[in-house]
Design an enzyme around this catalytic site. Structure first.
Site, PDB file in Angstrom:
ATOM      1  N   ARG A 104       0.805  -1.229   0.000  1.00  0.00           N
ATOM      2  CA  ARG A 104       0.000   0.000   0.000  1.00  0.00           C
ATOM      3  C   ARG A 104       0.834   1.273   0.000  1.00  0.00           C
ATOM      4  O   ARG A 104       0.433   2.269  -0.588  1.00  0.00           O
ATOM      5  CB  ARG A 104      -0.982   0.010   1.168  1.00  0.00           C
ATOM      6  CG  ARG A 104      -2.203  -0.836   0.865  1.00  0.00           C
ATOM      7  CD  ARG A 104      -3.132  -0.912   2.032  1.00  0.00           C
ATOM      8  NE  ARG A 104      -2.507  -1.595   3.164  1.00  0.00           N
ATOM      9  CZ  ARG A 104      -3.129  -1.900   4.299  1.00  0.00           C
ATOM     10  NH1 ARG A 104      -4.391  -1.564   4.458  1.00  0.00           N
ATOM     11  NH2 ARG A 104      -2.501  -2.528   5.265  1.00  0.00           N
ATOM     12  N   LYS A 150       4.325 -12.889 -16.040  1.00  0.00           N
ATOM     13  CA  LYS A 150       5.777 -13.069 -16.186  1.00  0.00           C
ATOM     14  C   LYS A 150       6.445 -12.271 -15.068  1.00  0.00           C
ATOM     15  O   LYS A 150       6.968 -11.173 -15.278  1.00  0.00           O
ATOM     16  CB  LYS A 150       6.240 -12.624 -17.585  1.00  0.00           C
ATOM     17  CG  LYS A 150       7.585 -13.205 -17.988  1.00  0.00           C
ATOM     18  CD  LYS A 150       7.839 -13.015 -19.466  1.00  0.00           C
ATOM     19  CE  LYS A 150       9.298 -13.167 -19.832  1.00  0.00           C
ATOM     20  NZ  LYS A 150       9.880 -14.472 -19.601  1.00  0.00           N
ATOM     21  N   GLU A 184       7.252 -27.163 -19.024  1.00  0.00           N
ATOM     22  CA  GLU A 184       8.042 -26.266 -19.887  1.00  0.00           C
ATOM     23  C   GLU A 184       9.514 -26.359 -19.519  1.00  0.00           C
ATOM     24  O   GLU A 184       9.875 -26.997 -18.537  1.00  0.00           O
ATOM     25  CB  GLU A 184       7.545 -24.821 -19.750  1.00  0.00           C
ATOM     26  CG  GLU A 184       7.663 -24.241 -18.359  1.00  0.00           C
ATOM     27  CD  GLU A 184       6.993 -22.872 -18.198  1.00  0.00           C
ATOM     28  OE1 GLU A 184       6.800 -22.157 -19.182  1.00  0.00           O
ATOM     29  OE2 GLU A 184       6.673 -22.533 -17.041  1.00  0.00           O
TER      30      GLU A 184
HETATM   31  N1  PXG Z   1       8.485 -20.388 -20.391  1.00  0.00           N
HETATM   32  C1  PXG Z   1       9.206 -19.669 -19.520  1.00  0.00           C
HETATM   33  C2  PXG Z   1       9.275 -20.098 -18.109  1.00  0.00           C
HETATM   34  C3  PXG Z   1       9.904 -18.536 -19.963  1.00  0.00           C
HETATM   35  O1  PXG Z   1      10.621 -17.819 -19.095  1.00  0.00           O
HETATM   36  C4  PXG Z   1       9.086 -18.958 -22.197  1.00  0.00           C
HETATM   37  C5  PXG Z   1       8.397 -20.053 -21.691  1.00  0.00           C
HETATM   38  C6  PXG Z   1       8.936 -18.619 -23.649  1.00  0.00           C
HETATM   39  O2  PXG Z   1       8.158 -17.457 -23.805  1.00  0.00           O
HETATM   40  P1  PXG Z   1       8.359 -16.472 -25.054  1.00  0.00           P
HETATM   41  O3  PXG Z   1       7.270 -15.506 -24.901  1.00  0.00           O
HETATM   42  O4  PXG Z   1       9.735 -15.894 -24.909  1.00  0.00           O
HETATM   43  O5  PXG Z   1       8.233 -17.309 -26.257  1.00  0.00           O
HETATM   44  C7  PXG Z   1       9.846 -18.159 -21.330  1.00  0.00           C
HETATM   45  C8  PXG Z   1      10.562 -16.955 -21.852  1.00  0.00           C
HETATM   46  C9  PXG Z   1      15.283 -13.580 -19.812  1.00  0.00           C
HETATM   47  C10 PXG Z   1      14.297 -14.049 -20.813  1.00  0.00           C
HETATM   48  O6  PXG Z   1      15.655 -12.413 -19.807  1.00  0.00           O
HETATM   49  C11 PXG Z   1      13.398 -15.040 -20.474  1.00  0.00           C
HETATM   50  C12 PXG Z   1      12.466 -15.482 -21.400  1.00  0.00           C
HETATM   51  C13 PXG Z   1      12.435 -14.901 -22.662  1.00  0.00           C
HETATM   52  C14 PXG Z   1      13.342 -13.895 -22.992  1.00  0.00           C
HETATM   53  C15 PXG Z   1      14.284 -13.472 -22.061  1.00  0.00           C
HETATM   54  O7  PXG Z   1      15.709 -14.381 -18.969  1.00  0.00           O
HETATM   55  N2  PXG Z   1      11.597 -16.469 -21.042  1.00  0.00           N
END
Ligand code: PXG
Length: 288
Positions: A104, A150, A184
């Protein structure tokens, strides 16, 4: 050339870009982020990443001081200023400055945008495929942490999982959900190919709805390849004809071995290779 970093409306030289030790992102992992790619001077799927970012922030009750349209323009301007041609854009939003759990009193979100070079898997891994291991760290159940957000905090589990994968010399770790279904990778989504059809876990298994995942599902459908979102287990991966991972950083990368079992022929599969090519073509032609 020294890069600049955007912090709360200011452009600061990279070496001087700092946040407060009272930042909720640092203290509690209380924030959201996006990792985005630029190819040949164009940002790929920028709007999709911004939409996901704003949804993540909204769900966490972090209200951003700029509109999505302004965010898009700021990212574009920063990439031009830093002369990014092929690289990585990272947007990090935290709840802001404040000590103590209670949000808050934390009023002004911290907005950080930076650009960098990207360390990708080397090209030979796209040719030869990755060896992957199932890790013991499970994805955090959706009852505890909404996987479609995210969030920064989510990644503690994924970093633990990556440590496990690194320690066994694997290219990536495969994470299961608490029920044992394949979920994943630590930073990518997973697909298998069975009898000519693409299968990927449904989002309700507890995964991030990857932008690359959605792109690849669209490309496959355009090619006339059936796509199913179905729960599956390690057995289905071991006995699949093909397997690959998708992510902004990894793009589409073949998996040829999982927990010591060869997948299909033990070489990158035909559908996988077609999707790698189609995805690469798209990254060269689309973008803003
Ligand atoms: N699962 C997880 C857990 C991720 O972190 C994806 C799937 C794939 O999502 P996208 O939208 O990228 O197709 C991710 C993606 C970083 C970084 O800075 C992490 C991700 C993508 C780009 C950069 O660590 N993770």
């Amino acid at each position: 050339m020294s890069r600049v970093v955007y912090i709360n409306g200011e452009l600061v030289p990279q070496e001087e870009a700092k946040v407060s030790v009272y930042d909720h992102g640092l203290l509690y992992g209380d924030g959201v982020f996006e990792g985005i790619r630029m190819y040949s001077g164009k940002i790929f799927k920028l709007w999709e990443h911004i939409v996901r970012l704003y949804r993540s922030a909204h769900a966490m009750m972090i209200s951003l001081p700029i509109t999505p349209e302004e965010m898009e323009q700021i990212v574009l301007d920063l990439c031009r200023k830093n002369e990014v041609v092929d690289g990585y854009v990272r947007i990090t939003i935290t709840r802001g400055i404040g000590l103590g759990l209670d949000p808050r009193g934390v009023k002004n979100p911290t907005v950080i945008i930076m650009t960098d070079k990207l360390s990708l898997y080397p090209e030979e891994m796209y040719q030869e495929g990755l060896s992957v291991v199932t890790v013991s760290t499970r994805i955090t159940p959706a009852q505890s942490l909404e996987p479609r957000i995210k969030s920064l905090g989510k990644y503690v589990a994924n970093i633990q999982a990556k440590i496990e994968a690194n320690r066994s010399g694997a290219g990536e770790g495969l994470m299961l959900n608490t029920e044992g279904y394949v979920a994943e990778g630590t930073g990518d989504n997973v697909f298998i190919v069975q009898e000519g059809a693409l299968i990927t876990p449904p989002t309700y298994v507890g995964i991030l709805e990857g932008i690359t995942r959605n792109t690849v599902m669209g490309l496959a459908r355009d090619m006339g390849i059936p796509v199913e979102e179905t729960l599956f287990t390690q057995f289905d991966v071991y006995t699949a004809d093909e397997c690959f991972l998708t992510g902004t950083a990894a793009e589409v990368i073949p998996v040829v071995k999982v927990d010591g079992r060869a997948i299909g022929t033990g070489l990158p599969g035909e559908i996988t290779n077609r999707l790698i090519e189609a995805y690469r073509t798209l990254t060269k032609t689309e973008g803003v």
